[in-house]
Design a protein around this motif. Sequence first.
Motif, short mmCIF file in Angstrom:
data_model
loop_
_atom_site.label_atom_id
_atom_site.label_comp_id
_atom_site.label_asym_id
_atom_site.label_seq_id
_atom_site.Cartn_x
_atom_site.Cartn_y
_atom_site.Cartn_z
N MET A 1 -51.96 84.88 -34.61
CA MET A 1 -53.38 84.63 -34.63
C MET A 1 -53.78 83.94 -33.34
O MET A 1 -53.15 82.98 -32.93
N ASP A 2 -54.82 84.40 -32.72
CA ASP A 2 -55.31 83.79 -31.49
C ASP A 2 -55.87 82.40 -31.80
O ASP A 2 -56.55 82.20 -32.79
N VAL A 3 -55.60 81.45 -30.92
CA VAL A 3 -56.01 80.08 -31.15
C VAL A 3 -57.53 79.97 -31.19
O VAL A 3 -58.08 79.21 -31.95
N ARG A 4 -58.19 80.75 -30.39
CA ARG A 4 -59.64 80.67 -30.32
C ARG A 4 -60.30 81.27 -31.57
O ARG A 4 -61.46 81.03 -31.82
N MET A 5 -59.56 82.02 -32.33
CA MET A 5 -60.12 82.65 -33.52
C MET A 5 -59.90 81.81 -34.78
O MET A 5 -60.33 82.19 -35.84
N GLN A 6 -59.20 80.68 -34.66
CA GLN A 6 -58.96 79.85 -35.83
C GLN A 6 -60.27 79.27 -36.33
O GLN A 6 -61.18 78.98 -35.56
N THR A 7 -60.34 79.11 -37.63
CA THR A 7 -61.54 78.51 -38.19
C THR A 7 -61.42 77.00 -38.13
O THR A 7 -60.36 76.43 -38.34
N ARG A 8 -62.52 76.37 -37.82
CA ARG A 8 -62.56 74.91 -37.74
C ARG A 8 -63.05 74.36 -39.06
O ARG A 8 -63.89 74.95 -39.73
N LEU A 9 -62.53 73.19 -39.39
CA LEU A 9 -63.07 72.49 -40.55
C LEU A 9 -64.41 71.88 -40.16
O LEU A 9 -64.58 71.38 -39.04
N PRO A 10 -65.36 71.87 -41.07
CA PRO A 10 -66.61 71.17 -40.76
C PRO A 10 -66.34 69.68 -40.62
O PRO A 10 -65.38 69.15 -41.17
N LEU A 11 -67.20 69.00 -39.89
CA LEU A 11 -67.00 67.59 -39.57
C LEU A 11 -66.85 66.75 -40.84
O LEU A 11 -66.04 65.84 -40.89
N HIS A 12 -67.60 67.05 -41.88
CA HIS A 12 -67.54 66.22 -43.09
C HIS A 12 -66.23 66.39 -43.85
O HIS A 12 -65.94 65.62 -44.75
N ARG A 13 -65.40 67.36 -43.49
CA ARG A 13 -64.10 67.55 -44.15
C ARG A 13 -62.96 66.89 -43.38
O ARG A 13 -61.84 66.85 -43.87
N LEU A 14 -63.23 66.41 -42.18
CA LEU A 14 -62.20 65.75 -41.38
C LEU A 14 -62.02 64.30 -41.81
O LEU A 14 -62.95 63.65 -42.30
N ALA A 15 -60.83 63.77 -41.61
CA ALA A 15 -60.55 62.38 -41.98
C ALA A 15 -61.38 61.40 -41.15
O ALA A 15 -61.74 60.32 -41.64
N ALA A 64 -62.59 66.68 -30.14
CA ALA A 64 -61.15 66.46 -30.24
C ALA A 64 -60.53 67.17 -31.43
O ALA A 64 -59.36 67.57 -31.37
N PHE A 65 -61.26 67.33 -32.50
CA PHE A 65 -60.70 67.94 -33.69
C PHE A 65 -61.17 69.37 -33.88
O PHE A 65 -61.30 69.85 -34.99
N SER A 66 -61.39 70.07 -32.76
CA SER A 66 -61.86 71.45 -32.86
C SER A 66 -60.72 72.44 -33.07
O SER A 66 -60.96 73.57 -33.45
N PHE A 67 -59.48 72.03 -32.85
CA PHE A 67 -58.33 72.90 -33.05
C PHE A 67 -57.34 72.22 -33.98
O PHE A 67 -57.30 71.00 -34.07
N SER A 68 -56.52 73.03 -34.63
CA SER A 68 -55.46 72.48 -35.47
C SER A 68 -54.30 73.46 -35.51
O SER A 68 -54.45 74.64 -35.17
N GLY A 69 -53.15 72.96 -35.87
CA GLY A 69 -51.98 73.82 -35.99
C GLY A 69 -51.07 73.72 -34.79
O GLY A 69 -51.47 73.35 -33.69
N ALA A 70 -49.80 74.06 -35.02
CA ALA A 70 -48.79 73.95 -33.98
C ALA A 70 -49.02 74.94 -32.84
O ALA A 70 -48.69 74.65 -31.69
N ILE A 76 -55.32 71.58 -28.33
CA ILE A 76 -55.55 70.26 -28.93
C ILE A 76 -55.52 69.19 -27.85
O ILE A 76 -56.40 68.33 -27.77
N LEU A 77 -54.53 69.25 -26.98
CA LEU A 77 -54.42 68.28 -25.90
C LEU A 77 -55.62 68.37 -24.96
O LEU A 77 -56.22 67.34 -24.60
N ARG A 78 -56.01 69.57 -24.60
CA ARG A 78 -57.18 69.75 -23.73
C ARG A 78 -58.45 69.22 -24.40
O ARG A 78 -59.28 68.59 -23.74
N SER A 79 -58.59 69.49 -25.69
CA SER A 79 -59.81 69.05 -26.37
C SER A 79 -59.85 67.52 -26.48
O SER A 79 -60.93 66.93 -26.40
#
Length: 135
Positions: A1-15, A64-70, A76-79
């Motif tokens: 899966m392309d990293v740019r195509m990953q779905t992001r969690l909405p802000l209210h779902r982040l810790a 900063a939390f726009s990407f997730s996963g290994a 993630i580092l760039r963001s």
Amino acid sequence: MDVRMQTRLPLHRLAVFKVLIAQLIVVLLICVLLLVWRGWIAGYSGLFGGAIAWLPNLYFAKKAFSFSGARAAREILRSFYAGEAGKFVLTAVLFALVFAGVRPVDAPALFGAFIATQMVGWFAPLLIKAKPSRP
């Protein structure tokens, strides 16, 4: 899966959302306390100081939390770097705008609210309880 195509969690779902809400509550409490204790100028100065701390933190959290996963480790580092740089610039611009455009301003109230709002982040581990993630 392309990293740019990953779905992001909405802000209210982040810790980090709990920390942002806690910061917003602190901003509003400080603003009301300053308004009652020292008057209008201190009240709106405290509101501006809290907003100067809170808005860049909101920007950082979204960036900063726009990407997730290994697979997205580089992104993630760039963001995180981009989020921190943007947060720094946004903080400086907001301080400059307040000091250039707001007259009169109560500097101790402004900086006090700014510091108090930032301090909420120091206690963030107490606000975020780690839950084991399930697939």
